[in-house]
Design a protein around this motif. Structure first.
Motif, mmCIF file in Angstrom:
data_model
loop_
_atom_site.group_PDB
_atom_site.id
_atom_site.type_symbol
_atom_site.label_atom_id
_atom_site.label_comp_id
_atom_site.label_asym_id
_atom_site.label_seq_id
_atom_site.Cartn_x
_atom_site.Cartn_y
_atom_site.Cartn_z
ATOM 1 N N LYS A 479 -1.803 6.326 -1.923
ATOM 2 C CA LYS A 479 -2.075 6.149 -0.492
ATOM 3 C C LYS A 479 -3.195 7.076 -0.037
ATOM 4 C CE LYS A 479 -0.671 4.801 3.739
ATOM 5 N NZ LYS A 479 -0.123 3.550 4.220
ATOM 6 N N TYR A 482 -6.655 5.780 -1.795
ATOM 7 C CA TYR A 482 -7.182 4.429 -1.562
ATOM 8 C C TYR A 482 -6.824 3.866 -0.192
ATOM 9 C CZ TYR A 482 -7.665 5.218 -6.507
ATOM 10 O OH TYR A 482 -7.977 5.781 -7.717
ATOM 11 N N HIS A 483 -6.147 4.676 0.642
ATOM 12 C CA HIS A 483 -5.878 4.338 2.043
ATOM 13 C C HIS A 483 -5.120 3.023 2.215
ATOM 14 C CE1 HIS A 483 -8.563 7.672 2.694
ATOM 15 N NE2 HIS A 483 -9.531 7.037 2.064
ATOM 16 N N LYS A 484 -4.303 2.704 1.235
ATOM 17 C CA LYS A 484 -3.362 1.591 1.359
ATOM 18 C C LYS A 484 -2.202 1.884 0.410
ATOM 19 C CE LYS A 484 -4.398 -2.453 -0.378
ATOM 20 N NZ LYS A 484 -5.090 -3.706 -0.787
ATOM 21 N N SER A 485 -1.093 1.258 0.660
ATOM 22 C CA SER A 485 0.070 1.552 -0.179
ATOM 23 C C SER A 485 -0.046 0.848 -1.526
ATOM 24 C CB SER A 485 1.356 1.123 0.523
ATOM 25 O OG SER A 485 1.466 -0.288 0.554
ATOM 26 N N ASP A 488 1.435 -2.644 -1.317
ATOM 27 C CA ASP A 488 0.549 -3.685 -0.778
ATOM 28 C C ASP A 488 -0.428 -4.172 -1.851
ATOM 29 O OD1 ASP A 488 1.740 -3.608 1.679
ATOM 30 O OD2 ASP A 488 0.232 -2.296 2.607
ATOM 31 N N SER A 489 -0.967 -3.234 -2.626
ATOM 32 C CA SER A 489 -1.923 -3.616 -3.680
ATOM 33 C C SER A 489 -1.259 -4.491 -4.731
ATOM 34 C CB SER A 489 -2.508 -2.369 -4.334
ATOM 35 O OG SER A 489 -3.303 -1.646 -3.431
#
Length: 668
Positions: A479, A482-485, A488-489
């Motif tokens: 997180k 890469y500023h996303k969970s 989610d990826s």
């Protein structure tokens, strides 16, 4: 390049060396069993079916020394019919026995093409070389010449190719060559007016079985049908039978022999020559696996079918070679399942002390290390040796201190400097060592997800082997970077039950307690019963149990599962589930059974054959260096009879090799 899995490891035969063996004592017992009027067939059966072939050869020599008589001649005199053929066959070495079977098939009244096909389609290069040599020595004749004189056409050509014993034998698969071979076979058959048999002969006669399995998968995508269907439509006669046998052996040699045994006993009459030949030739190779395939495919045990289809001393000897009844339930499960049960028992009872190869450096002085690293990268050229010696011989906590010291002391980013000064695989491993374990795993997962095509093997390797604490650290690092969970990826890049399994694993909520025995039996029953459900329901139950229960609890579940089914859980997963989900579930099972062994196999496959899978090699060497790399080294040596150090040394070069060898930590 990719590697396809091998079959089971360990001894899979039903006949093995007898303990406390004495060749002279056995020879004396056999002499007494055949002395006088009549013979003690029970003693003969019990003795010869419980000795390995190597031991039988010693008994033959001892018999002649003690009594001046030939044991095989005496057995022929005392025994008759099928029983004689079986026991005399047992007394020959494998190569001489195969040579005798081929001689009878060629020189008898008419050619027994099925025997020739079975032997030459199923034997490996070493066995082919040994049987051709034995044929020449025993019959003073050349096997190839005799086969050429007794066969014709494309059937003859393929047999000659197989007789060379030059099939490729590695398990590394080139995707480009797979695609080219599949295309050539398709164009030689389905797209051709008439069939170009030479393409089929060249590819099926020379490529490794691992490679051919991938070719068959690719062929099915191109042609829209299995290659067996095309062969039946394009070829005919003995040539068709031979090519189909090669395909079946490439797919699953054990299933091929299980099918041959079933057909030998099915219906009116028994094909005793086939039955005897397979029971003898596979008794010290893979009889356990053949039994398992037989029971799974025909829903009855090989033992049971032999018992109902044969009689007398002949039956008793065959059942001894079979080694056990796979229909027996409860505590009397067969030897193959018993071995699996014992492995899980050992896994449950053993508490291995995990040891890494990289430890904290004594007298660590981050100021001096920072100065030395700056000097190694300053000016013209780079001193890679100093970089390797410092970074690879500090543990991760010390490296993090070093990163901070480098910035505080010199106002520079150590990672940026390293990235600009070293390149190639050396750069990847040095930068990997400088990250925290969570950052490194997060980076590897991001590469696996965001690259050209998803690297499912990397996802499986990381997420099925990390602890709850490690998983939670990976989520945080992912997180932050890469500023996303991570969830989610993964959700956007995977699908179906495989996605469900990965999402379950990254929650980091696996139970961590001891085995709950009543609950373990309930879980085993649920897994056992789920194979009768529709596939979606079955897969959901496997995911739920294997992703949530503690390792200690699952070891007990897998033991109870064997009691209920006579089958190891891994075998069920392979038979009932496919694709990435199958690979992930098997990775969980193998990690629970013996995690260092799991990683040892991954390392071996990353370096075996042409080309090196550097990404896998680097990932494991970096991520396990402070956890269990010493244990992995020990498992590697036990499994492959070569040290990990030697294997790395032979497969890599330059500074990349140097840093890997420093991390490896030495020879066994």
């Amino acid at each position: 390049m990719s590697a396809r899995g091998k079959g089971r490891t360990g001894y899979r035969g039903s006949v093995k060396d007898a303990p406390s063996f004495s060749a002279n004592q056995d020879a004396e017992m056999l002499y007494n069993a055949m002395k006088g009027f009549g013979s003690d067939k029970e003693t003969i059966i019990d003795l010869l079916t419980s000795r390995s072939n190597a031991q039988r050869q010693q008994i033959c020599a001892g018999y002649k020394t003690l009594h001046g008589r030939d044991l095989i001649d005496d057995l022929k005199y005392e025994l008759t019919g099928k029983f004689e053929r079986l026991l005399v066959g047992l007394m020959k070495s494998p190569a001489v026995y195969d040579a005798k079977e081929l001689r009878d098939a060629i020189k008898g009244l008419g050619t027994d093409e099925n025997c020739v096909i079975e032997i030459l389609a199923s034997r490996n290069n070493k066995q082919i070389h040994e049987l051709t040599k034995a044929y020449n020595e025993v019959y003073e004749s050349d096997l190839e010449t005799d086969i050429v004189g007794d066969t014709s056409g494309h059937f003859k050509k393929m047999l000659v190719v197989l007789l060379q014993g030059t099939r490729e034998e590695d398990d590394i698969v080139s995707d480009d060559l797979v695609a080219a071979d599949a295309k050539e076979l398709y164009e030689a058959g389905e797209l051709q007016w008439g069939t170009t048999e030479s393409s089929f002969i060249t590819i099926l006669g020379n490529r490794s079985f691992c490679h051919l399995q991938s070719v068959f998968d690719e062929y099915q995508k191109i042609a829209g049908k299995e290659i067996e269907e095309s062969l039946r439509g394009e070829l005919s006669g003995d040539f068709e039978k031979l090519m189909l046998a090669v395909v079946r052996c490439a797919r699953n040699t054990k299933e091929y022999f299980a099918d041959r045994l079933y057909k030998a006993m099915k219906g009116m009459g028994t094909r005793d020559n086939t039955l005897i030949r397979i029971m003898i030739s596979r008794s010290e190779i893979d009889m356990f696996d053949i039994r398992e395939e037989f029971r799974m495919k025909y829903e009855k045990s090989l033992h049971n079918m032999i018992r109902s289809d044969t009689s007398g001393d002949y039956k008793r000897a065959l059942l001894r070679l079979c080694g056990g009844d796979d229909d027996a339930a409860g505590e009397f499960f067969p030897e193959a399942a018993q071995v699996a049960y014992q492995i899980w028992e050992v896994s449950a009872a053993t508490r291995i002390e995990l040891k890494g190869t990289v430890r904290p450096a004594p007298d660590f002085k981050p100021e001096e290390d920072a100065k030395a690293l700056r000097k190694a990268m300053k000016g013209f050229g780079t001193d890679e040796e100093t970089i390797i010696n410092i970074i690879a011989q500090r543990n991760n906590a010390q490296r993090q201190q070093l990163r901070q010291q480098f910035k505080s002391q010199l106002g520079r980013d150590l990672m940026a400097d390293l990235k600009s000064e070293v390149g190639g695989p050396l750069q990847k491993i040095i930068l990997g060592l400088m990250m925290t374990p969570a950052q490194f795993d997060a980076k590897q997962l991001q590469k696996a997800i965001q690259g050209v095509g998803t690297d499912e093997r990397a996802l499986i390797e990381i997420l099925t082997t990390r602890t709850n604490e490690e998983i939670r650290g990976i989520n945080e690092a992912y997180k932050e970077a890469y500023h996303k969970s991570l969830e989610d990826s993964l959700s956007s890049d995977t699908s179906g039950h495989f996605k469900r399994l990965l999402i379950s694993l990254i929650q980091g909520n696996r139970e961590e307690g001891d085995a709950d025995l009543p609950r373990a039996m309930e879980d085993a029953k649920e897994l056992c019963g789920s194979t009768d459900d529709d596939s979606g329901s079955m897969e959901s139950k496997f995911i739920s149990v294997l992703c949530m229960r503690s390792y200690r609890h699952l070891r007990r579940v897998f033991q109870d599962y064997i009691k209920l089914t006579n089958r190891d859980i891994e075998q069920t997963i392979k038979n009932e589930i496919s694709g990435d989900l199958m690979n992930a579930l098997i990775a969980i099972v193998r990690s629970i059974k013996n995690k260092p062994s799991f990683f040892a196999e991954r390392l071996y496959k990353s370096m075996k054959g042409a080309g090196t899978d550097d990404r896998t090699l680097i990932r494991i060497m970096v991520s396990r260096s402070e956890i269990d790399l010493l244990n992995i080294r020990h498992e590697f040596k036990q499994m492959y009879d070569v040290s990990l150090y030697t294997f790395i040394e032979g497969d890599t070069s330059g500074d990349y090799s140097k840093v890997l060898l420093v991390i490896c930590g030495g020879e066994e």
